[in-house]
Design an enzyme around this catalytic site. Structure first.
Site, PDB file in Angstrom:
ATOM      1  N   THR A 178      45.807 -34.979   3.102  1.00 57.45           N
ATOM      2  CA  THR A 178      45.505 -35.556   4.209  1.00 57.45           C
ATOM      3  C   THR A 178      46.531 -36.234   5.210  1.00 57.45           C
ATOM      4  O   THR A 178      47.774 -36.042   4.737  1.00 57.45           O
ATOM      5  CB  THR A 178      44.342 -36.717   3.834  1.00 57.45           C
ATOM      6  OG1 THR A 178      45.293 -37.888   3.613  1.00 57.45           O
ATOM      7  CG2 THR A 178      43.288 -36.522   3.118  1.00 57.45           C
ATOM      8  N   ASP A 179      46.279 -36.679   6.414  1.00 58.90           N
ATOM      9  CA  ASP A 179      47.582 -37.181   7.057  1.00 58.90           C
ATOM     10  C   ASP A 179      48.176 -38.270   6.482  1.00 58.90           C
ATOM     11  O   ASP A 179      49.263 -38.540   6.348  1.00 58.90           O
ATOM     12  CB  ASP A 179      46.876 -37.800   8.297  1.00 58.90           C
ATOM     13  CG  ASP A 179      46.565 -36.386   9.173  1.00 58.90           C
ATOM     14  OD1 ASP A 179      47.079 -35.375   8.945  1.00 58.90           O
ATOM     15  OD2 ASP A 179      45.884 -36.718  10.157  1.00 58.90           O
ATOM     16  N   CYS A 180      47.192 -39.294   5.828  1.00 58.67           N
ATOM     17  CA  CYS A 180      47.869 -40.253   5.086  1.00 58.67           C
ATOM     18  C   CYS A 180      48.271 -40.192   3.596  1.00 58.67           C
ATOM     19  O   CYS A 180      48.905 -40.811   2.927  1.00 58.67           O
ATOM     20  CB  CYS A 180      46.740 -41.677   4.977  1.00 58.67           C
ATOM     21  SG  CYS A 180      45.033 -40.869   4.553  1.00 58.67           S
ATOM     22  N   TYR A 181      47.547 -38.998   2.837  1.00 58.91           N
ATOM     23  CA  TYR A 181      47.988 -38.519   1.516  1.00 58.91           C
ATOM     24  C   TYR A 181      48.415 -37.282   1.465  1.00 58.91           C
ATOM     25  O   TYR A 181      47.477 -36.267   1.257  1.00 58.91           O
ATOM     26  CB  TYR A 181      46.965 -38.831   0.628  1.00 58.91           C
ATOM     27  CG  TYR A 181      46.576 -40.177   0.379  1.00 58.91           C
ATOM     28  CD1 TYR A 181      47.405 -40.962  -0.678  1.00 58.91           C
ATOM     29  CD2 TYR A 181      45.483 -40.947   0.983  1.00 58.91           C
ATOM     30  CE1 TYR A 181      47.140 -42.390  -0.894  1.00 58.91           C
ATOM     31  CE2 TYR A 181      45.045 -42.076   0.438  1.00 58.91           C
ATOM     32  CZ  TYR A 181      45.960 -42.940  -0.354  1.00 58.91           C
ATOM     33  OH  TYR A 181      45.565 -44.152  -0.517  1.00 58.91           O
ATOM     34  N   PRO A 182      49.652 -36.788   2.239  1.00 53.27           N
ATOM     35  CA  PRO A 182      49.948 -35.341   2.294  1.00 53.27           C
ATOM     36  C   PRO A 182      50.178 -34.752   1.197  1.00 53.27           C
ATOM     37  O   PRO A 182      49.929 -33.318   1.276  1.00 53.27           O
ATOM     38  CB  PRO A 182      51.161 -35.575   3.052  1.00 53.27           C
ATOM     39  CG  PRO A 182      51.776 -36.895   2.926  1.00 53.27           C
ATOM     40  CD  PRO A 182      50.553 -37.789   2.350  1.00 53.27           C
TER      41      PRO A 182
END
Lengths: 584, 127
Positions: free
Chosen positions: A180-184
């Site tokens: 994700t954007d926060c957990y790439p």
């Protein structure tokens, strides 16, 4: 006449005034407090017998603090109550320690790994190839005791991971994510020990069963179950639980045990967080949900284990201190192995409700032999009495040394919950719904050639062999015939056929039948009645057609003939192991 | 005493056991046997007083003999003294001591292996 000044630990029972049958008894009170009682000597004795003995948790903790506390194990208490009676035992003993050490499948631990850089929101995580549940926040997971290793199978599982964590061994961690954007980050592989974790908290949804059923097996084959190896023809019986040391049997009304109760859990202090799942106190199957710090636990009181051909689990050591607050609690802690009775169940039945063969006490079970149908059957505990005693005595020493105090529960455990079966919206099809009723059999004494002719004519592959009085005595398959021909053994049927036939019954759910087909690597079963008369045949083809229908698609005609089915080939979905009504 | 006999393909066809019984008069009891066309392993129980004679005789016939002094090893570190092994042991080589710890009577064990799979803690192994 004498004057008796009540002590704070005495409460005057409501029935007291009834003693006042003569005038030589008088209570002095002011503002509701008893100041004294004037009684005759005769009544003094009666009064002592009548006054209920009460002790508070605070008083006990004070005694723990000043080192004067009297602690005994539940086994010792049984003898004390037997000798002195509950009234004097209550005055004598402050705390009774209990203990159990056995397989508790509903166990596991919450782990927090901290964040990697770049961070990953773990979608799936494996510890030593055992998957932990990661449907939580990014770096949290729950490792359950019964999850199996993806590379080692039943040999190693969640219970072993927990044991290895506690032993400070290195654990291989592998995780994947969708990014994700926060957990790439999408995957990670590393090695951790318990010391690298922020938290490792044992949280077991169902532990410390009050008692458990005894397992035996009346079938003609060995069964491998969560109750261990069960030999055929009731060759043995296995049982669990600590008998008189059982934590919940020493306080079955939950007079002192409740939410927030401090306990011994795997070598450290733990807590009862509430009723366990399947908590069934009305049938003496109460359970507990417990929590404790895995980082403080000791391998001595916690072990990963494998029940052969069943799966993995965790052996948990758990002990509860029972504060003796009054005579009634003392009486309960006086329970003996002879007082605890449980059921012997026949695990030959793979159904939810297994037949009860008899009732038996823990005293009989612990003797090593029980009687079943006039036959002596050896018994094995699966939980360790040796370790249960160690749990109870360790907890006793902790209290005596002032390292462990007694807690007041925040709330009582429920006494009225019931344990219900699963709601099923679809009826399980039975053998009689699926089997073919047209069945060709062959009488014993016929030749291989006769059997081959029948098979050719009927276009089936399995031919049950019956006796003169129509009882099933064997089975011969197209494969057996081919083999006999290939080896040029044109013998009588009786020598080529298989004698130990696996069979099905009319009212058997097809999942049970499917399990038999898979377990014995066969493709058809004769269906028999109670006189062993063949009344039908059920094949893996019948079952796979039914499963296909349930899933809503039409199966393609199988190109592989069942008789040639390669070893290990199984088109049927793996049937779930039928559990008992109460998993350990 | 329990003795493990190993027969090589060259001598598997000979009636060694029968001949040793006839020659020594020892009442041998076959506890366990696994024999196929080319080799064999047999565990026999021999009366202690005739043991030396029996072993000597088997060896002279080319049979590989080993005395099962420690037929099974109990790993004390892994064992939690549960007793799951006890009721599957039909010759009662495993039992509880007074304090509920497990004891193994090595003289009785015939290496059937039932306890090895029944142990949830992998605490038992063939030596």
């Amino acid at each position: 006449m004498i004057i008796v000044t009540p002590r704070p630990q005495w409460t005057l029972p409501g029935s007291m005034p009834r003693l006042d049958s003569s005038s030589d008894f008088h209570l002095h009170q002011s503002n509701g407090r008893y100041l004294g009682i004037t009684v005759s000597y005769k009544y003094y004795i009666k009064l002592l017998l009548c006054i209920m003995f009460e002790r508070s948790i605070d008083e006990i903790n004070q005694k723990i603090k000043d080192g004067s506390v009297h602690v005994v194990t539940a086994e010792q208490m049984t003898e004390i109550v037997d000798e002195l009676g509950p009234k004097d035992a209550a005055r004598e003993v402050d705390v009774v320690t209990t203990g159990t050490f056995g397989a508790m499948c509903s166990s596991g631990a919450f782990l927090n790994f901290g964040h990697s850089d770049p961070p990953i929101k773990m979608q799936r995580v494996w510890l030593n190839d055992v998957e932990a549940y990661a449907g939580l926040a990014a770096a949290d997971a729950y490792i359950g005791a019964t999850q199996l290793s993806e590379s080692r199978g039943m040999e190693y599982g969640g219970g072993h991971v927990i044991e290895d964590l506690v032993a400070h061994k290195s654990i291989h961690l592998r995780a994947i994510a969708y990014g994700t954007d926060c957990y790439p980050r999408k995957n990670i592989e590393t090695t951790i020990t318990i010391d690298d974790l922020n938290q490792a908290i044992m949280m077991n949804p169902r532990n410390a069963y009050q008692r458990y059923n005894v397992a035996t097996n009346s079938s003609d084959r060995t069964l491998y179950t969560y109750m261990g190896t069960l030999l055929p023809n009731c060759g043995n019986a296995t049982y669990c639980g600590a008998g008189a040391l059982s934590p919940l049997y020493n306080d079955p009304d939950f007079g002192t045990i409740g939410i927030g109760t401090k306990i011994f859990l795997c070598g450290t202090t733990g807590y009862i967080t509430g009723e366990g799942t399947q908590h069934d106190p009305q049938n003496d199957f109460a359970t507990l949900m417990v929590l404790g710090n895995l980082k403080e636990m000791s391998r001595e009181f916690l072990r990963g284990a494998t029940f052969y051909r069943y799966g993995t689990t965790l052996y948990v050591g758990l002990g509860i201190p029972v504060p003796i607050l009054n005579e009634n609690i003392a009486k309960k802690t006086g329970i003996s192995d002879a007082d605890i009775v449980t059921n012997v169940l026949d695990y030959a039945s793979p159904r939810r409700t297994r037949p009860t063969l008899r009732k038996v006490s823990y005293e009989e079970l612990k003797s090593g032999v029980i009687e079943l149908d006039g036959k002596e059957v050896r018994t094995s505990p699966l939980s360790s009495f040796f370790m249960a005693r160690k749990v109870a005595s360790t907890l006793k020493h902790w209290i005596e040394r002032g390292e462990f105090t007694i807690s007041q529960p925040i709330e009582k455990l429920p006494t009225d919950t019931v344990f219900r079966p699963m709601k099923q919206i679809k009826e399980t099809p039975l053998v009689k719904d699926v089997m073919s009723r047209k069945v060709t059999t062959i009488k014993k004494g016929k030749s291989i050639e006769d059997a081959a002719k029948l098979i050719m004519k009927g276009q089936f592959t399995h031919l049950p062999v019956i006796s003169e009085d129509d009882r099933l005595i064997g089975i011969i398959t197209a494969w057996d015939i081919s083999k006999a021909v290939a080896q040029a053994k044109y013998d009588k049927l009786d020598r080529t056929m298989t004698r130990r036939v696996i069979t099905a019954t009319l009212d058997e759910p097809i999942d049970v039948t499917a399990r038999k087909l898979e377990k014995y690597n066969i493709s058809a079963l004769p269906v028999i009645d109670k006189n062993r008369k063949v009344i039908g045949m059920i094949t893996s083809d019948d079952i796979s057609k039914l499963i296909a229908k349930r899933r809503g698609f039409t199966p393609r005609k199988s190109k592989i003939s069942w008789a040639q089915k390669p070893k290990g080939f199984c088109p049927i979905e793996t049937p779930k192991e039928e559990g008992g009504s109460r998993e350990p | 005493m329990k003795i493990l006999l190993r027969f090589t393909p060259e001598i598997i066809q000979e009636p060694h056991i029968a001949e040793v019984i006839l020659e020594t008069g020892a009442k041998l009891n076959i506890d366990r046997a696994s024999i196929d066309a080319v080799s064999g392993e047999v565990v026999i129980d021999v009366p202690d007083e005739k043991c030396d004679k029996v072993i000597k005789l088997f060896r002279s016939r080319g049979v590989v003999v080993s005395v099962l002094e420690h037929p099974i090893v109990l790993d004390e570190d892994e064992c939690v003294q549960c007793g799951a092994c006890i009721s599957v042991c039909h010759i009662k080589a495993l039992s509880f001591k007074e304090d509920w710890s497990i004891t193994l009577d090595e003289r009785r064990c015939n290496q059937c292996g039932a306890c090895i799979t029944a142990c949830p803690h992998r605490a038992l192994e063939f030596s």
